[in-house]
Design an enzyme around this catalytic site. Sequence first.
Site, PDB file in Angstrom:
ATOM      1  N   GLU A 308      70.723  27.198  40.000  1.00 38.08           N
ATOM      2  CA  GLU A 308      70.063  26.857  38.718  1.00 38.08           C
ATOM      3  C   GLU A 308      70.863  25.757  38.260  1.00 38.08           C
ATOM      4  OE1 GLU A 308      69.469  30.429  36.842  1.00 38.08           O
ATOM      5  OE2 GLU A 308      67.419  30.808  38.037  1.00 38.08           O
ATOM      6  N   ASP A 382      65.469  38.791  40.945  1.00 37.76           N
ATOM      7  CA  ASP A 382      66.002  38.448  39.661  1.00 37.76           C
ATOM      8  C   ASP A 382      65.582  39.563  38.530  1.00 37.76           C
ATOM      9  OD1 ASP A 382      67.417  37.255  37.512  1.00 37.76           O
ATOM     10  OD2 ASP A 382      65.978  35.456  37.393  1.00 37.76           O
ATOM     11  N   GLU A 410      65.315  41.045  29.546  1.00 36.53           N
ATOM     12  CA  GLU A 410      64.491  39.753  29.942  1.00 36.53           C
ATOM     13  C   GLU A 410      63.271  39.973  30.385  1.00 36.53           C
ATOM     14  OE1 GLU A 410      67.032  37.076  32.644  1.00 36.53           O
ATOM     15  OE2 GLU A 410      65.240  35.750  32.534  1.00 36.53           O
TER      16      GLU A 410
HETATM   17  O1  GCW Z   1      67.101  35.904  35.163  1.00 34.43           O
HETATM   18  C1  GCW Z   1      67.662  34.496  35.225  1.00 34.43           C
HETATM   19  C2  GCW Z   1      67.420  34.012  33.703  1.00 34.43           C
HETATM   20  C3  GCW Z   1      68.520  33.069  33.351  1.00 34.43           C
HETATM   21  C4  GCW Z   1      69.888  33.298  33.939  1.00 34.43           C
HETATM   22  C5  GCW Z   1      69.912  33.647  35.275  1.00 34.43           C
HETATM   23  C6  GCW Z   1      71.371  33.992  36.138  1.00 34.43           C
HETATM   24  C7  GCW Z   1      72.216  32.982  32.911  1.00 34.43           C
HETATM   25  O2  GCW Z   1      66.302  33.680  33.616  1.00 34.43           O
HETATM   26  O3  GCW Z   1      68.514  32.690  31.976  1.00 34.43           O
HETATM   27  O4  GCW Z   1      71.031  32.272  33.530  1.00 34.43           O
HETATM   28  O5  GCW Z   1      68.900  34.646  35.713  1.00 34.43           O
HETATM   29  O6  GCW Z   1      71.150  35.249  36.075  1.00 34.43           O
HETATM   30  O7  GCW Z   1      72.109  33.320  36.317  1.00 34.43           O
END
Ligand code: GCW
Length: 718
Positions: A308, A382, A410
């Site tokens: 990311e 995730d 989240e």
């Molecule tokens: O779940 C996702 C999130 C991001 C997060 C990423 C991660 C910190 O949307 O906000 O970044 O995972 O775990 O690195």
Amino acid sequence: MKIQKLLLTIVLLSFILTKADAENGYDLWLRYAPVPDSSLCNDYSKKIGNVVVYGQTETALVIREEMEKALSGLLNKPVDISDKEETNCGLAVYTSVDFPDINDSEEKMLIENLGDEGYLIYDSKKLNKIIVASKSDIGALYGTFYFLRLLQTNQAIDGIRIEEKPKTTHRLLNHWDNLDRTVERGYAGFSIWDWHKLPDFIDKRYIDYARANASIGINGTVVSNVNANALILTTQYLNKLAALANALRPYGIKVYLTARFSAPVETGGLPTADPLTDDVIEWWNAKVKEIYTLIPDFGGFLVKANSEGQPGPQNYNRTHADGANMLAKALAPFGGVVMWRAFVYDHNVPDDRAKQAYNEFKPLDGDFLENVFIQVKNGPIDFQPREPFHPLFGAMPKTPLMMEFQITQEYTGCATHLVYLAPMYKECLDSDTYSKGKGSTVAKVIDGSFEGHKYSGMAGVSNIGTDINWTGHPFAQANWYAFGRLAWNTDLTSEQIADEWLRQTFTNDQNFIDIVKPIMLSSREMMVDYMTPLGLHHIMARNHHWGPGPWVTGGRPDWTSVYYHRADTLGIGFDRSSTGSKAVDQYFPQVKEEFDNLVACPEELLLWFHHVPWDYKMRSGNILWDELCHHYYSGAAEANAMPEKWKSVEGLIDEERYEHVLQLLNIQAKEAVWWRNACLLYFQQFSKRPIPTKYEQPDKPLEYYQNLNFRYVPGIKN
Ligand code: GCW
């Protein structure tokens, strides 16, 4: 005149009384409310008598303070805690191996064997007192909190005998806190770390944070976001961190930092961050030395690399092992660890996202130094409401794998949904990987017992912020609590944890427990039903992830919903079977067979692993479309029944938190219907089937939901 005075007194008195009763949630599960049953309270008082806590370390001091606060509250009278033997002493805490009273060598040996964090609590008939003993003051602090939990949950203490030691060495919170005090995916206000005022101002919150964490056995905190800022590694910030470390140390909590891989370039002025370059190695060595000069017990680094947009060793054609080992070498002389995240995926890689972490890391098993953890999220995508366990668990026997759970909600309702996450954590921990044959659960993989790894651990992405009650939703405190308890002991049940949390946080009133515990225990499945039933995943709105967005398309495919649900006129779901992406191959054969086979696949993961025709016959006899409707409707119905259930506890707890929760439950009920309607109307375009007429039909068209646009949802940069 007299009457006026009387009235004034009444008003004042009632003000004082309401004040005394007022609860804002700040005290968490450490409220130490008076034991309501007076005869039990008398029994406790008699048994405990005078209290002694031996030792003069900072931690011993902290134990005395906690004991005094707790016992005065619970027993509803002033209680003095001494540091030397007293007459009529019924409770003694030993904070080192030097136990004046314990002459029995067997007991001594046992205490030694329980290790630095373990403890023994027993009611010694011989000495006529309850003993809390550990070979270290931190172990004694943990034992103290255990003992206080017994009182808070109104349990018998006569004849008790408890031996405890944690299953993992590293039990950490991960704060996704930015230096500007915003919190990524945070729903409880701003970051509690007041960097601007550190090092000189130590907020009382730090101490209460430390107490709360110590009470559930958390022993470390990564204070900065994995989307890292190199500034935290500069001397200015390290001095601030050192002050924080000093405040947390007496509670057994070490500080850790996220290490931005490009820091040597960004703050060190080097032309490269290539981990195999001498200058870069030296820069990190010097940085680590500097940190340990300021913070002798610094815990180590957490790294998100090449994921990311974060920089990493692959920017220089080096492997994750090259990067992790370079940092690990610098930390090893000081006892620090590296937690290198496996949350790595790339939209330029054509393979199924669910497979990428395994593909990347499995071949590196054996290449990491001893003080490197690979930190793995519970599932391969995730933190979704439901995922199968991550296939890396069991697949890297030579490497300690650290579990990463998300405590902050989240993908599970953000700030407004009561969702008790222990059942989700347990589902993963109890999953059988079959890596060493039947019974090789994820819990056993991560506690390191199979391979005898030196380190083992669990990390939880924190849900803590500056809100007065720390977590925004009063029930979100339970997720922090449950994470800590499970990191200490993966064998605890969700039910046990909910029970003890409710009793400490609200009341021991059985009527309350009988109503609210079932709400907590079914809340996770309910949320899955109204958000992502039958294995659906990643269908939430873009960026904020709060509401539904099954229509999200465009841009990076692996950040869209259509990539994951693959709905078309034939059916719905991601074919990860051997006829599809073959993600099932990453599991051990027994697991693979189950997931791979359409009929054997657990229905709750069906659409995770299979693309299934709309008229496929489910176990219930329903066709898939009707079953999907059934899940969405029953989840939303359950959410809509919650406010009424909650109303029946009115009067059993304080008015403030009662009202707070009631309002949030009403929001949750509304939002569950929003999820249900939006998702079903969207999928209906493909299934071309009616929502069964027995259900109340959506009152708005799909376009209404698609056009909703929210700005400034918490937890993201807008
Ligand atoms: O779940 C996702 C999130 C991001 C997060 C990423 C991660 C910190 O949307 O906000 O970044 O995972 O775990 O690195």
